[in-house]
Scaffold this motif. Structure first.
Motif, PDB file in Angstrom:
ATOM      1  N   ASN A  93      78.836  27.954 -28.068  1.00 44.04           N
ATOM      2  CA  ASN A  93      79.054  27.731 -29.496  1.00 44.04           C
ATOM      3  C   ASN A  93      79.909  28.809 -30.170  1.00 44.04           C
ATOM      4  O   ASN A  93      80.585  28.522 -31.155  1.00 44.04           O
ATOM      5  CB  ASN A  93      77.712  27.605 -30.231  1.00 44.04           C
ATOM      6  CG  ASN A  93      77.029  26.290 -29.931  1.00 44.04           C
ATOM      7  OD1 ASN A  93      77.672  25.263 -29.794  1.00 44.04           O
ATOM      8  ND2 ASN A  93      75.714  26.316 -29.818  1.00 44.04           N
ATOM      9  N   GLY A  94      79.888  30.014 -29.639  1.00 42.62           N
ATOM     10  CA  GLY A  94      80.678  31.103 -30.235  1.00 42.62           C
ATOM     11  C   GLY A  94      82.174  30.806 -30.285  1.00 42.62           C
ATOM     12  O   GLY A  94      82.794  30.888 -31.355  1.00 42.62           O
ATOM     13  N   PRO A  95      82.786  30.451 -29.158  1.00 38.74           N
ATOM     14  CA  PRO A  95      84.220  30.137 -29.189  1.00 38.74           C
ATOM     15  C   PRO A  95      84.564  28.927 -30.064  1.00 38.74           C
ATOM     16  O   PRO A  95      85.603  28.902 -30.717  1.00 38.74           O
ATOM     17  CB  PRO A  95      84.556  29.859 -27.717  1.00 38.74           C
ATOM     18  CG  PRO A  95      83.522  30.598 -26.940  1.00 38.74           C
ATOM     19  CD  PRO A  95      82.271  30.523 -27.782  1.00 38.74           C
ATOM     20  N   ILE A  96      83.666  27.932 -30.089  1.00 38.85           N
ATOM     21  CA  ILE A  96      83.913  26.762 -30.943  1.00 38.85           C
ATOM     22  C   ILE A  96      83.888  27.185 -32.407  1.00 38.85           C
ATOM     23  O   ILE A  96      84.742  26.786 -33.201  1.00 38.85           O
ATOM     24  CB  ILE A  96      82.892  25.639 -30.674  1.00 38.85           C
ATOM     25  CG1 ILE A  96      83.010  25.131 -29.229  1.00 38.85           C
ATOM     26  CG2 ILE A  96      83.088  24.489 -31.651  1.00 38.85           C
ATOM     27  CD1 ILE A  96      81.905  24.177 -28.808  1.00 38.85           C
ATOM     28  N   SER A  97      82.909  28.003 -32.752  1.00 38.04           N
ATOM     29  CA  SER A  97      82.804  28.509 -34.122  1.00 38.04           C
ATOM     30  C   SER A  97      84.065  29.278 -34.515  1.00 38.04           C
ATOM     31  O   SER A  97      84.628  29.064 -35.594  1.00 38.04           O
ATOM     32  CB  SER A  97      81.564  29.406 -34.248  1.00 38.04           C
ATOM     33  OG  SER A  97      81.445  29.923 -35.545  1.00 38.04           O
ATOM     34  N   MET A  98      84.507  30.158 -33.635  1.00 36.52           N
ATOM     35  CA  MET A  98      85.723  30.950 -33.895  1.00 36.52           C
ATOM     36  C   MET A  98      86.933  30.039 -34.068  1.00 36.52           C
ATOM     37  O   MET A  98      87.739  30.234 -34.985  1.00 36.52           O
ATOM     38  CB  MET A  98      85.962  31.937 -32.760  1.00 36.52           C
ATOM     39  CG  MET A  98      87.245  32.742 -32.902  1.00 36.52           C
ATOM     40  SD  MET A  98      87.257  33.852 -34.321  1.00 36.52           S
ATOM     41  CE  MET A  98      86.333  35.207 -33.636  1.00 36.52           C
ATOM     42  N   ASN A  99      87.071  29.045 -33.221  1.00 36.38           N
ATOM     43  CA  ASN A  99      88.195  28.117 -33.312  1.00 36.38           C
ATOM     44  C   ASN A  99      88.179  27.358 -34.642  1.00 36.38           C
ATOM     45  O   ASN A  99      89.214  27.201 -35.289  1.00 36.38           O
ATOM     46  CB  ASN A  99      88.177  27.134 -32.133  1.00 36.38           C
ATOM     47  CG  ASN A  99      89.426  26.300 -32.075  1.00 36.38           C
ATOM     48  OD1 ASN A  99      90.541  26.809 -32.125  1.00 36.38           O
ATOM     49  ND2 ASN A  99      89.250  24.990 -31.995  1.00 36.38           N
ATOM     50  N   CYS A 100      87.001  26.914 -35.053  1.00 34.11           N
ATOM     51  CA  CYS A 100      86.886  26.202 -36.341  1.00 34.11           C
ATOM     52  C   CYS A 100      87.272  27.118 -37.503  1.00 34.11           C
ATOM     53  O   CYS A 100      87.952  26.686 -38.439  1.00 34.11           O
ATOM     54  CB  CYS A 100      85.473  25.669 -36.534  1.00 34.11           C
ATOM     55  SG  CYS A 100      85.060  24.287 -35.447  1.00 34.11           S
ATOM     56  N   ALA A 101      86.844  28.372 -37.448  1.00 35.69           N
ATOM     57  CA  ALA A 101      87.195  29.326 -38.513  1.00 35.69           C
ATOM     58  C   ALA A 101      88.712  29.548 -38.558  1.00 35.69           C
ATOM     59  O   ALA A 101      89.304  29.610 -39.644  1.00 35.69           O
ATOM     60  CB  ALA A 101      86.470  30.652 -38.311  1.00 35.69           C
TER      61      ALA A 101
END
Length: 194
Positions: free
Chosen positions: A127-135
């Motif tokens: 979830n961390g990389p997905i969160s970063m990508n969305c930001a």
């Protein structure tokens, strides 16, 4: 005569909608400054029961759900956090399927993936990389969106330094978000996010 009656009904409906929105904003802000999360929960439950919901209303509701969920996580109310996260994600899905605000939708997605990490640390590698990508998408979509900067800052603040997190970089993004928010004094008055 019939046409005049129709115009009056439409005007009443529009004004009551504006009053409802102002009422929820005021209730949420009062709940925030008074640390009355029971009142906050009542407001979002009332809003969630309204049908139909237009995009602006849904975006406002998702914002209030966003605030309530993080409070639940911080106060060991994981079941409530999961329940309201599911509701917020459903509302966000409706927004993203419409011609909604790409920046705001992705900023909330970034936050919600972060919440999933808060609810289960083992999901961080996924979830961390997905969160970063969305930001990043939120910032690329609208460089003037303070909420996108807040989400990117939150990621930097909570991500361990060994994985690239930086409190210093987080502070720079928080300050940029504040600068953008303060450009319109009317928007920050009674705004719990500010």
């Amino acid at each position: 005569m019939e046409r005049k009656r129709y115009k009056i009904i439409v005007l009443i409906l529009l004004l009551s909608g504006l009053n409802l929105r102002a009422s929820h904003k005021s209730d949420i802000y009062s709940a925030y400054v008074g640390n009355n999360m029971a009142r906050w929960k009542i407001s979002i439950d009332q809003m969630n029961s309204v049908n139909p919901k237009n995009n602006d209303f849904l975006l406002e509701l998702v914002n209030y759900q966003y605030g309530y969920i993080v409070w639940c996580i911080g106060n060991n109310k994981e079941d409530d956090a999961r329940k309201y996260l599911k509701l917020a994600e459903e509302n966000l899905l409706t927004l993203s399927s419409e011609t909604g605000n790409t920046s705001m939708v992705n900023a909330y997605k970034a936050a919600f993936y972060g919440y999933k990490i808060g609810l289960n640390k083992l999901t961080a590698p996924f979830n961390g990389p997905i969160s970063m990508n969305c930001a990043k998408i939120a910032l690329e979509s609208d460089k003037e969106n303070p909420f996108g900067y807040v989400q990117y800052a939150n990621i930097q603040f909570y991500m361990p330094a060994v994985f690239g997190g930086s409190k210093k970089e987080a502070l720079e993004y928080y300050l940029k978000a504040r600068e953008l928010m303060e450009r319109n004094k009317d928007d920050i008055k009674g705004n719990w996010n500010y």
